[in-house]
Design a protein around this motif. Structure first.
Motif, PDB file in Angstrom:
ATOM      1  N   PRO A  16       6.047   6.806  -8.015  1.00 18.68           N
ATOM      2  CA  PRO A  16       6.037   8.070  -8.891  1.00 18.68           C
ATOM      3  C   PRO A  16       5.378   8.989  -8.459  1.00 18.68           C
ATOM      4  N   GLU A  28       6.911  10.849 -14.264  1.00 16.52           N
ATOM      5  CA  GLU A  28       8.492  10.760 -14.625  1.00 16.52           C
ATOM      6  C   GLU A  28       9.057  10.238 -13.792  1.00 16.52           C
ATOM      7  N   SER A  29       9.643   8.503 -14.324  1.00 16.95           N
ATOM      8  CA  SER A  29      10.049   7.439 -14.541  1.00 16.95           C
ATOM      9  C   SER A  29      11.570   7.572 -13.055  1.00 16.95           C
ATOM     10  N   ARG A  75      11.710  -1.957 -12.976  1.00 21.67           N
ATOM     11  CA  ARG A  75      10.760  -1.697 -12.260  1.00 21.67           C
ATOM     12  C   ARG A  75       9.178  -2.632 -13.023  1.00 21.67           C
ATOM     13  N   VAL A  77       6.303  -2.780 -16.029  1.00 21.60           N
ATOM     14  CA  VAL A  77       4.970  -1.860 -16.932  1.00 21.60           C
ATOM     15  C   VAL A  77       4.116  -3.098 -17.102  1.00 21.60           C
ATOM     16  N   LYS A 108       3.026   1.320 -10.468  1.00 20.04           N
ATOM     17  CA  LYS A 108       4.538   2.220 -10.655  1.00 20.04           C
ATOM     18  C   LYS A 108       5.017   1.799  -9.736  1.00 20.04           C
ATOM     19  N   GLN A 110       9.195   1.775  -8.055  1.00 20.32           N
ATOM     20  CA  GLN A 110      10.154   1.120  -8.557  1.00 20.32           C
ATOM     21  C   GLN A 110      10.862   1.027  -7.495  1.00 20.32           C
TER      22      GLN A 110
END
Length: 182
Positions: A16, A28-29, A75, A77, A108, A110
């Motif tokens: 991201p 924005e995930s 992902r 966190v 971060k 994914q």
């Protein structure tokens, strides 16, 4: 959001664009338009999952067979994991091959694991919290597991010690004996 194809072209690593300052950060995930453009897959995410694992826990290699096959957008966190996808589509030229990526709270990033792929990860830090979206609901009757250490796949888990496994994961089938996708 930038993305790159890994060793398996359907498995994508998303990075991201993070906006940060002294107050913290924002990114924005998930963006449906960008995700669909990158993957060519019109995802309808129906379930979000959150797990926490201690260092050395290995979960996988899990998947669900049709009619409940799942795609996963995963992902981390908190902490870090080494995340793996294995192509388990018999018709694929990449059948039995794997791709992996380091996912962490820091980077971060994914990983997109489409339906037709088994998925697993090993926790590399003292703890890790792992979030993932799925394209189908959990269906225990369709769930399967391939042995994490199957020598025909040969995953390099980037973890030098014996991992901690659940009873279910200890019973994982060899790829050659597993029910897989056609």
């Amino acid at each position: 959001m930038a993305y790159e194809k890994l060793a398996l072209p359907e498995v994508l690593l998303f990075t991201p664009k993070v906006f940060g300052d002294e107050r913290g950060f924002f990114f924005e995930s998930f963006n449906e338009r960008e995700f669909t453009g990158a993957t060519g897959f019109q995802a309808n995410f129906v379930q979000d999952n959150h797990s926490k694992s201690v260092k050395g826990v290995l979960r996988g290699l899990h998947y669900q067979l049709p009619p409940h096959a799942q795609g996963k957008l995963v992902r981390v966190v908190q902490g870090a994991v080494f995340d793996v996808a294995v192509d388990i589509r018999k018709s694929s030229p990449n059948f039995g091959r794997w791709a992996g990526a380091l996912l962490s709270a820091e980077n971060k990033q994914q990983l997109w694991i489409p339906p037709g792929f088994a998925h697993g990860f090993v926790t590399l830090t003292d703890t890790a919290e792992f979030l993932y979206k799925t394209t189908d609901l959990y269906a225990p009757q369709s769930e399967r597991c391939i042995a994490w250490d199957d020598p025909t796949i040969g995953v390099d888990w980037h973890y030098g010690e014996a991992p901690q496994l659940s009873a279910k994961d200890l019973q994982g089938a060899a790829l050659g004996a597993a029910e897989v996708f056609e």
